[in-house]
Design a protein around this motif. Sequence first.
Motif, PDB file in Angstrom:
ATOM      1  N   MET A   1       0.844  -1.186   0.000  1.00 43.82           N
ATOM      2  CA  MET A   1       0.000   0.000   0.000  1.00 43.82           C
ATOM      3  C   MET A   1       0.891   1.251   0.000  1.00 43.82           C
ATOM      4  O   MET A   1       1.856   1.325   0.733  1.00 43.82           O
ATOM      5  CB  MET A   1      -0.888  -0.048   1.240  1.00 43.82           C
ATOM      6  CG  MET A   1      -1.820   1.102   1.351  1.00 43.82           C
ATOM      7  SD  MET A   1      -2.963   0.871   2.728  1.00 43.82           S
ATOM      8  CE  MET A   1      -4.458   1.072   1.845  1.00 43.82           C
ATOM      9  N   GLU A   2       0.521   2.212  -0.837  1.00 43.29           N
ATOM     10  CA  GLU A   2       1.367   3.405  -0.912  1.00 43.29           C
ATOM     11  C   GLU A   2       1.062   4.350   0.241  1.00 43.29           C
ATOM     12  O   GLU A   2      -0.056   4.409   0.738  1.00 43.29           O
ATOM     13  CB  GLU A   2       1.194   4.105  -2.255  1.00 43.29           C
ATOM     14  CG  GLU A   2      -0.086   4.865  -2.430  1.00 43.29           C
ATOM     15  CD  GLU A   2      -0.204   5.510  -3.794  1.00 43.29           C
ATOM     16  OE1 GLU A   2       0.773   5.589  -4.530  1.00 43.29           O
ATOM     17  OE2 GLU A   2      -1.312   5.940  -4.112  1.00 43.29           O
ATOM     18  N   SER A   3       2.082   5.052   0.674  1.00 47.46           N
ATOM     19  CA  SER A   3       1.890   6.001   1.763  1.00 47.46           C
ATOM     20  C   SER A   3       1.118   7.206   1.242  1.00 47.46           C
ATOM     21  O   SER A   3       1.028   7.439   0.040  1.00 47.46           O
ATOM     22  CB  SER A   3       3.244   6.444   2.316  1.00 47.46           C
ATOM     23  OG  SER A   3       3.904   7.293   1.396  1.00 47.46           O
ATOM     24  N   SER A   4       0.580   7.967   2.177  1.00 47.85           N
ATOM     25  CA  SER A   4      -0.184   9.144   1.760  1.00 47.85           C
ATOM     26  C   SER A   4       0.706  10.159   1.054  1.00 47.85           C
ATOM     27  O   SER A   4       0.273  10.848   0.142  1.00 47.85           O
ATOM     28  CB  SER A   4      -0.882   9.782   2.962  1.00 47.85           C
ATOM     29  OG  SER A   4       0.061  10.220   3.912  1.00 47.85           O
ATOM     30  N   ARG A  10       1.809  11.498  -6.399  1.00 46.51           N
ATOM     31  CA  ARG A  10       1.236  10.982  -7.645  1.00 46.51           C
ATOM     32  C   ARG A  10       0.119  11.894  -8.150  1.00 46.51           C
ATOM     33  O   ARG A  10       0.031  12.178  -9.344  1.00 46.51           O
ATOM     34  CB  ARG A  10       0.709   9.556  -7.426  1.00 46.51           C
ATOM     35  CG  ARG A  10       0.317   8.854  -8.692  1.00 46.51           C
ATOM     36  CD  ARG A  10      -0.064   7.398  -8.455  1.00 46.51           C
ATOM     37  NE  ARG A  10      -0.840   7.129  -7.262  1.00 46.51           N
ATOM     38  CZ  ARG A  10      -2.152   7.375  -7.123  1.00 46.51           C
ATOM     39  NH1 ARG A  10      -2.824   7.924  -8.101  1.00 46.51           N
ATOM     40  NH2 ARG A  10      -2.778   7.072  -6.003  1.00 46.51           N
ATOM     41  N   ILE A  11      -0.712  12.377  -7.249  1.00 47.77           N
ATOM     42  CA  ILE A  11      -1.792  13.304  -7.628  1.00 47.77           C
ATOM     43  C   ILE A  11      -1.200  14.571  -8.242  1.00 47.77           C
ATOM     44  O   ILE A  11      -1.652  15.047  -9.282  1.00 47.77           O
ATOM     45  CB  ILE A  11      -2.682  13.650  -6.411  1.00 47.77           C
ATOM     46  CG1 ILE A  11      -3.498  12.429  -5.989  1.00 47.77           C
ATOM     47  CG2 ILE A  11      -3.594  14.830  -6.719  1.00 47.77           C
ATOM     48  CD1 ILE A  11      -4.203  12.592  -4.648  1.00 47.77           C
ATOM     49  N   ILE A  12      -0.179  15.115  -7.609  1.00 51.11           N
ATOM     50  CA  ILE A  12       0.460  16.335  -8.111  1.00 51.11           C
ATOM     51  C   ILE A  12       1.071  16.097  -9.489  1.00 51.11           C
ATOM     52  O   ILE A  12       0.863  16.879 -10.414  1.00 51.11           O
ATOM     53  CB  ILE A  12       1.511  16.853  -7.112  1.00 51.11           C
ATOM     54  CG1 ILE A  12       0.811  17.372  -5.857  1.00 51.11           C
ATOM     55  CG2 ILE A  12       2.382  17.945  -7.734  1.00 51.11           C
ATOM     56  CD1 ILE A  12       1.735  17.627  -4.688  1.00 51.11           C
ATOM     57  N   GLU A  13       1.804  14.998  -9.625  1.00 50.84           N
ATOM     58  CA  GLU A  13       2.456  14.697 -10.900  1.00 50.84           C
ATOM     59  C   GLU A  13       1.445  14.514 -12.035  1.00 50.84           C
ATOM     60  O   GLU A  13       1.707  14.901 -13.171  1.00 50.84           O
ATOM     61  CB  GLU A  13       3.310  13.428 -10.774  1.00 50.84           C
ATOM     62  CG  GLU A  13       4.564  13.635  -9.965  1.00 50.84           C
ATOM     63  CD  GLU A  13       5.306  12.330  -9.684  1.00 50.84           C
ATOM     64  OE1 GLU A  13       4.815  11.241 -10.058  1.00 50.84           O
ATOM     65  OE2 GLU A  13       6.385  12.419  -9.061  1.00 50.84           O
ATOM     66  N   GLN A  97     -14.749  25.232  -3.236  1.00 50.29           N
ATOM     67  CA  GLN A  97     -14.220  25.926  -2.069  1.00 50.29           C
ATOM     68  C   GLN A  97     -13.705  24.948  -1.011  1.00 50.29           C
ATOM     69  O   GLN A  97     -12.676  25.179  -0.385  1.00 50.29           O
ATOM     70  CB  GLN A  97     -15.301  26.821  -1.467  1.00 50.29           C
ATOM     71  CG  GLN A  97     -14.867  27.574  -0.235  1.00 50.29           C
ATOM     72  CD  GLN A  97     -16.012  28.387   0.366  1.00 50.29           C
ATOM     73  OE1 GLN A  97     -17.134  28.362  -0.120  1.00 50.29           O
ATOM     74  NE2 GLN A  97     -15.720  29.098   1.425  1.00 50.29           N
ATOM     75  N   ASN A  98     -14.395  23.833  -0.819  1.00 56.62           N
ATOM     76  CA  ASN A  98     -14.049  22.880   0.235  1.00 56.62           C
ATOM     77  C   ASN A  98     -13.129  21.751  -0.233  1.00 56.62           C
ATOM     78  O   ASN A  98     -12.800  20.868   0.552  1.00 56.62           O
ATOM     79  CB  ASN A  98     -15.320  22.282   0.836  1.00 56.62           C
ATOM     80  CG  ASN A  98     -16.166  23.333   1.516  1.00 56.62           C
ATOM     81  OD1 ASN A  98     -15.649  24.281   2.088  1.00 56.62           O
ATOM     82  ND2 ASN A  98     -17.472  23.178   1.441  1.00 56.62           N
ATOM     83  N   ALA A  99     -12.726  21.765  -1.490  1.00 58.30           N
ATOM     84  CA  ALA A  99     -11.936  20.669  -2.048  1.00 58.30           C
ATOM     85  C   ALA A  99     -10.558  20.566  -1.392  1.00 58.30           C
ATOM     86  O   ALA A  99      -9.952  21.573  -1.017  1.00 58.30           O
ATOM     87  CB  ALA A  99     -11.773  20.851  -3.555  1.00 58.30           C
ATOM     88  N   GLN A 100     -10.109  19.337  -1.282  1.00 60.37           N
ATOM     89  CA  GLN A 100      -8.764  19.027  -0.808  1.00 60.37           C
ATOM     90  C   GLN A 100      -7.983  18.428  -1.975  1.00 60.37           C
ATOM     91  O   GLN A 100      -8.556  18.150  -3.023  1.00 60.37           O
ATOM     92  CB  GLN A 100      -8.825  18.062   0.377  1.00 60.37           C
ATOM     93  CG  GLN A 100      -9.566  18.621   1.578  1.00 60.37           C
ATOM     94  CD  GLN A 100      -8.895  19.870   2.150  1.00 60.37           C
ATOM     95  OE1 GLN A 100      -7.668  19.928   2.278  1.00 60.37           O
ATOM     96  NE2 GLN A 100      -9.682  20.882   2.460  1.00 60.37           N
ATOM     97  N   ILE A 101      -6.710  18.164  -1.772  1.00 60.09           N
ATOM     98  CA  ILE A 101      -5.872  17.640  -2.850  1.00 60.09           C
ATOM     99  C   ILE A 101      -6.425  16.322  -3.393  1.00 60.09           C
ATOM    100  O   ILE A 101      -6.331  16.049  -4.583  1.00 60.09           O
ATOM    101  CB  ILE A 101      -4.387  17.504  -2.402  1.00 60.09           C
ATOM    102  CG1 ILE A 101      -3.473  17.236  -3.598  1.00 60.09           C
ATOM    103  CG2 ILE A 101      -4.231  16.436  -1.337  1.00 60.09           C
ATOM    104  CD1 ILE A 101      -3.255  18.405  -4.497  1.00 60.09           C
TER     105      ILE A 101
END
Length: 154
Positions: A1-4, A10-13, A97-101
């Motif tokens: 399992m990948e760490s946070s 990965r999300i950023i890339e 407005q409430n979104a996170q990464i």
Amino acid sequence: MESSKEGITRIIESNKSAMEMLLPYVDWLGKNVQLQVMSTYGDDGVAENSVVFPVYDSNLMSFVRTCNKTGKMDRNYVYTFSRNRIRTVQDELKLIQNAQITNINDLWNIIAKYIIKGNTKGIMWAEGVTNGVYLQAILKMRDLISFWDTSNKK
């Protein structure tokens, strides 16, 4: 399992370069919130005797083309709307407005709604500008990626 941390990296890339493609439009989008970026051709009584068609601002058309080039316009955007019970523009803006990464795909899907529906109902492209959804989604993505991107931090 990948760490946070790996998951966020990965999300950023997978989103940074696509988001950066839209940044040049931020100033234009900011200046055109609540303004008309579409008109109807109808000089000299043409509208009375012919089919009218919309005429779009060239910046809007360039923005639409750029959105399509990002590769982030997912035709399954409707699942984001049903999962988050989004029914109105206010619901869209609240989610932005409430979104996170980890919600960055939801932001792309809100943009996708306007871009994809605009292919058959052109007024949708202009609505995304005038209601501020494009601008707010892009700014939120920029802020989230900037905050979480450790490659820029020392």
